[in-house]
Design a protein around this motif. Structure first.
Motif, mmCIF file in Angstrom:
data_model
loop_
_atom_site.group_PDB
_atom_site.id
_atom_site.type_symbol
_atom_site.label_atom_id
_atom_site.label_comp_id
_atom_site.label_asym_id
_atom_site.label_seq_id
_atom_site.Cartn_x
_atom_site.Cartn_y
_atom_site.Cartn_z
ATOM 1 N N ALA A 89 0.823 -1.210 0.000
ATOM 2 C CA ALA A 89 0.000 0.000 0.000
ATOM 3 C C ALA A 89 0.855 1.257 0.000
ATOM 4 O O ALA A 89 0.604 2.210 -0.732
ATOM 5 N N ALA A 92 2.301 1.798 -3.307
ATOM 6 C CA ALA A 92 1.305 2.220 -4.298
ATOM 7 C C ALA A 92 1.074 3.723 -4.201
ATOM 8 O O ALA A 92 0.948 4.416 -5.213
ATOM 9 N N ARG A 95 4.233 5.409 -5.626
ATOM 10 C CA ARG A 95 4.307 5.242 -7.084
ATOM 11 C C ARG A 95 3.395 6.248 -7.785
ATOM 12 O O ARG A 95 3.794 6.927 -8.729
ATOM 13 N N ASN A 96 2.199 6.353 -7.263
ATOM 14 C CA ASN A 96 1.222 7.263 -7.841
ATOM 15 C C ASN A 96 1.659 8.718 -7.748
ATOM 16 O O ASN A 96 1.601 9.473 -8.726
ATOM 17 N N GLU A 351 -11.798 2.301 -13.333
ATOM 18 C CA GLU A 351 -11.273 2.134 -11.977
ATOM 19 C C GLU A 351 -9.831 1.660 -11.951
ATOM 20 O O GLU A 351 -9.035 2.077 -11.107
ATOM 21 N N GLN A 355 -7.343 5.976 -13.490
ATOM 22 C CA GLN A 355 -6.903 6.734 -12.328
ATOM 23 C C GLN A 355 -5.408 6.994 -12.374
ATOM 24 O O GLN A 355 -4.887 7.812 -11.638
ATOM 25 N N GLU A 356 -4.724 6.270 -13.214
ATOM 26 C CA GLU A 356 -3.266 6.383 -13.224
ATOM 27 C C GLU A 356 -2.739 7.381 -14.244
ATOM 28 O O GLU A 356 -1.552 7.631 -14.307
ATOM 29 N N LYS B 54 -14.500 3.595 -4.203
ATOM 30 C CA LYS B 54 -14.437 4.023 -5.611
ATOM 31 C C LYS B 54 -14.245 5.531 -5.684
ATOM 32 O O LYS B 54 -13.490 6.034 -6.498
ATOM 33 N N LEU B 57 -10.819 6.852 -5.262
ATOM 34 C CA LEU B 57 -9.868 6.726 -6.381
ATOM 35 C C LEU B 57 -9.365 8.080 -6.848
ATOM 36 O O LEU B 57 -8.340 8.180 -7.504
ATOM 37 N N ALA B 60 -6.283 8.225 -4.438
ATOM 38 C CA ALA B 60 -5.301 7.135 -4.389
ATOM 39 C C ALA B 60 -5.631 6.123 -5.481
ATOM 40 O O ALA B 60 -6.802 5.852 -5.737
ATOM 41 N N ALA B 61 -4.587 5.593 -6.107
ATOM 42 C CA ALA B 61 -4.783 4.685 -7.235
ATOM 43 C C ALA B 61 -5.413 3.369 -6.782
ATOM 44 O O ALA B 61 -5.464 3.067 -5.597
ATOM 45 N N VAL B 62 -5.830 2.597 -7.758
ATOM 46 C CA VAL B 62 -6.593 1.394 -7.463
ATOM 47 C C VAL B 62 -5.777 0.341 -6.700
ATOM 48 O O VAL B 62 -6.329 -0.470 -5.964
ATOM 49 N N GLU B 63 -4.442 0.403 -6.835
ATOM 50 C CA GLU B 63 -3.633 -0.596 -6.117
ATOM 51 C C GLU B 63 -3.567 -0.299 -4.625
ATOM 52 O O GLU B 63 -3.151 -1.134 -3.840
ATOM 53 N N VAL B 64 -3.939 0.924 -4.251
ATOM 54 C CA VAL B 64 -3.946 1.269 -2.825
ATOM 55 C C VAL B 64 -5.142 0.546 -2.189
ATOM 56 O O VAL B 64 -6.231 0.538 -2.759
ATOM 57 N N PRO B 65 -4.940 -0.081 -1.027
ATOM 58 C CA PRO B 65 -6.026 -0.874 -0.431
ATOM 59 C C PRO B 65 -7.327 -0.095 -0.254
ATOM 60 O O PRO B 65 -7.310 1.118 -0.044
ATOM 61 N N VAL B 68 -7.859 2.365 2.675
ATOM 62 C CA VAL B 68 -7.242 3.693 2.524
ATOM 63 C C VAL B 68 -8.133 4.547 1.615
ATOM 64 O O VAL B 68 -8.442 5.705 1.922
#
Lengths: 412, 148
Positions: A89, A92, A95-96, A351, A355-356, B54, B57, B60-65, B68
């Motif tokens: 986490a 992540a 990285r973002n 989703e 978002q990236e 959602k 988002l 924080a990106a989707v890989e973030v739990p 969070v």
């Protein structure tokens, strides 16, 4: 640019995951080299404090400090690769934030990736190739006009496309489902040449892209063999006539999806995903098959339905198909099921990927799936914007290849 | 009167201090109250549905739990809305907490990134430190009033 493209690596964990060599091999295969920006301990502490993201992992602190050194020009690089462990986490978040920071404060192309111990150099190849192309071929990517008589071939996972262009105009196209890579390419080339009314010998330059680009490129003696991230960006802004300023390109493909943030026709940040087929064109293909309609009829059908009437979550193609079958068995209309399938794919891309990248208008949808009206509508609703589908959007890779290959124009 | 984002967001003492000095605290209580009082939700105890992660988002990106991102759905809009912020570092659990170290890191970063006036303090451990703590908050909030 001559010599190797220097890619700065900002990372946490690849050495301990056993994938550092894979990263270096991927870079090496596109004539690039990975390096770790050297900074002093004092700089790390200072830069990290200035950046303001108080993470606990020292390797992430180091990555932040290295990013600052790159953005501030204390260390030179041609591109940036950010890599951290999948499922961390903290990583992540870093990285973002680093991706945004580098993209908005420098002109360095940047890509990020979350790896597992199973990551291979093959998985990373297209991303590395795109990074090096942006760094090495800025002049080529700046081309805005197609010249002479050129051909572009897009050998995709689901379909193969060819386009013949003359003096900035598309004069011939060919499109077929991909079966044998070379066979399909040969057939679409013939279709495009026949429609254009020219002979193969008249073609002055050829470009190839897509999964089969190397094989087809060797077979036809292509002047340009290029991955689809840069080629599709170029094709999209060319066809939509938005070559200047920002744009966002979304390509939901047969096997993977691309979301690319473009400035003046050159990709800045991009993501390439689609580990799960549920978020790809493949799911829509399966939906149309189950509904007993041709894929070309799925879009208009979806436009007549209400997505919310059918619970569908295609995070996995198996579960997605299960929802589809259940909904039909429970008496849902084919229109509602088609709309739900389109919404589900759009929602996942939204989703998982959009978002990236920084979404900037105009948003262009390209590739074969952009012809599925219901999917474009669903994406527009999610993004709260009007999506632009340029003409010939299904030929985007072939058009981009034909356009860029005219940079290699020669008399044959 | 300015809108002050407080960190930790659940701190009632901090929220009360901000209100006493004439400003509007932006903390967890408001966001939670909004959800608890909204009719039609069936997602106890906080009435947070899968829609919240959602919405998170955006921050924080989707890989973030999802936890969070769910928290960010509550706190993110407050940070966007805040005119200033008070951050209390290394606070005692009883003073208030966000429950998640990763959310803490991201929240503080996003507050600082916004470039609004921020008062950053260490949690007081003695009476003297406590008095100085309140005084600094008072001065910060009064100054904000003057600037306005």
């Amino acid at each position: 640019m001559t010599g190797k493209v220097r890619i700065a690596q900002l990372s946490c964990g690849p050495e301990y995951s056993g994938v550092q060599k894979e990263i270096e091999d991927a870079a090496g295969s596109v004539d690039a080299e990975i390096f770790f920006p050297d900074i002093s301990l004092k700089e790390i502490k200072k830069s990290f404090a200035e950046f303001g993201l108080d993470v606990r992992s020292p390797d992430l602190k180091l990555a932040i400090a290295r990013a600052k050194a790159l953005v501030e020009g204390r260390i030179e690089a041609d591109a940036v690769f950010i890599a951290t462990c999948f499922r961390c986490a903290e990583a992540a978040i870093v990285r973002n934030e680093l991706r945004h920071y580098i993209a908005s404060n420098s002109k360095l192309p940047v890509v990020s990736y979350s790896f597992t111990e199973r990551t291979t150099s093959g998985t990373l190849l297209t991303r590395m190739e795109a990074l090096t192309t942006i760094a090495r071929r800025r002049a080529l990517l700046a081309r805005e006009r197609q010249e002479g008589l050129t051909m572009g071939i897009d050998s995709g996972s689901a379909t193969t496309k060819a386009v013949v262009m003359r003096e900035n105009e598309i004069i011939g196209t060919g499109w077929l489902p991909t079966t044998g890579v070379i066979d399909s390419a040969e057939k679409v080339i013939e279709l495009a040449l026949a429609q254009a009314g020219v002979n193969r010998g008249d073609i002055q330059a050829v470009g190839t892209t897509g999964y089969g680009r190397f094989l087809v490129g060797d077979h036809v003696g292509a002047d340009l063999i290029q991955e689809e991230l840069t080629v599709n960006s170029k094709g999209a802004v060319f066809l939509a006539d938005t070559q200047h300023g920002p744009a966002t390109v979304i390509d939901i493909g047969g096997m993977d999806n691309k979301a690319i943030s473009v400035m003046d026709g050159i990709p800045g940040t991009f993501t390439m995903g689609g580990i799960c087929a549920g978020a790809s064109g493949r799911f829509l293909e399966m939906t149309s098959k189950r509904l007993g309609v041709d894929i070309t009829e799925l879009g208009p059908l979806a436009m007549k339905g209400m997505a919310r009437q059918v619970p569908m979550n295609s995070y996995c193609i198996v579960f997605g198909t299960q929802s589809l079958v259940n909904a039909l068995a429970a008496g849902s209309s084919p229109e509602d099921v088609a709309a739900a399938a389109c919404h589900s794919v759009a929602e996942q891309v939204f989703e998982q990927q959009l978002q990236e990248v920084d979404i900037k208008e105009p948003v262009l949808m390209v590739g074969g799936t952009s012809l599925i009206q219901g999917l474009v509508h669903a994406m527009g609703e999610l993004l709260q914007t009007e999506i632009v589908v340029p003409p010939y959007s299904q030929y985007i890779g072939a058009v981009g290849s034909a356009l860029l290959s005219s940079g290699f124009l020669k008399e044959r | 009167m300015a809108k002050i984002f407080i960190y930790p967001g659940t701190s009632l003492i901090l929220s009360d201090l901000v209100a006493r000095f004439g400003h509007t605290p932006l903390g967890a209580a408001m966001a939670i109250r909004e959800r608890v009082q909204t009719a039609g939700f069936e997602s106890p105890p906080l009435q947070i549905t899968p829609e919240e992660p959602k919405k998170g988002l955006k921050y924080a990106a989707v890989e973030v739990p999802s936890g969070v991102r769910g928290r960010m759905a509550l706190y993110g809009p407050m940070i966007d809305d805040a005119d200033a912020a008070i951050i209390v570092n290394e606070a005692d659990l009883s003073f208030g907490c966000m429950g998640c170290a990763r959310t803490n890191e991201l929240l503080v970063f996003l507050v600082k990134k916004r470039g609004i006036p921020v008062l950053e303090l260490m949690y007081p451990r003695t009476d003297e430190e406590g008095i100085a703590f309140v005084k600094r908050i008072r001065d910060f909030l009064e100054n904000l009033g003057r600037k306005e």
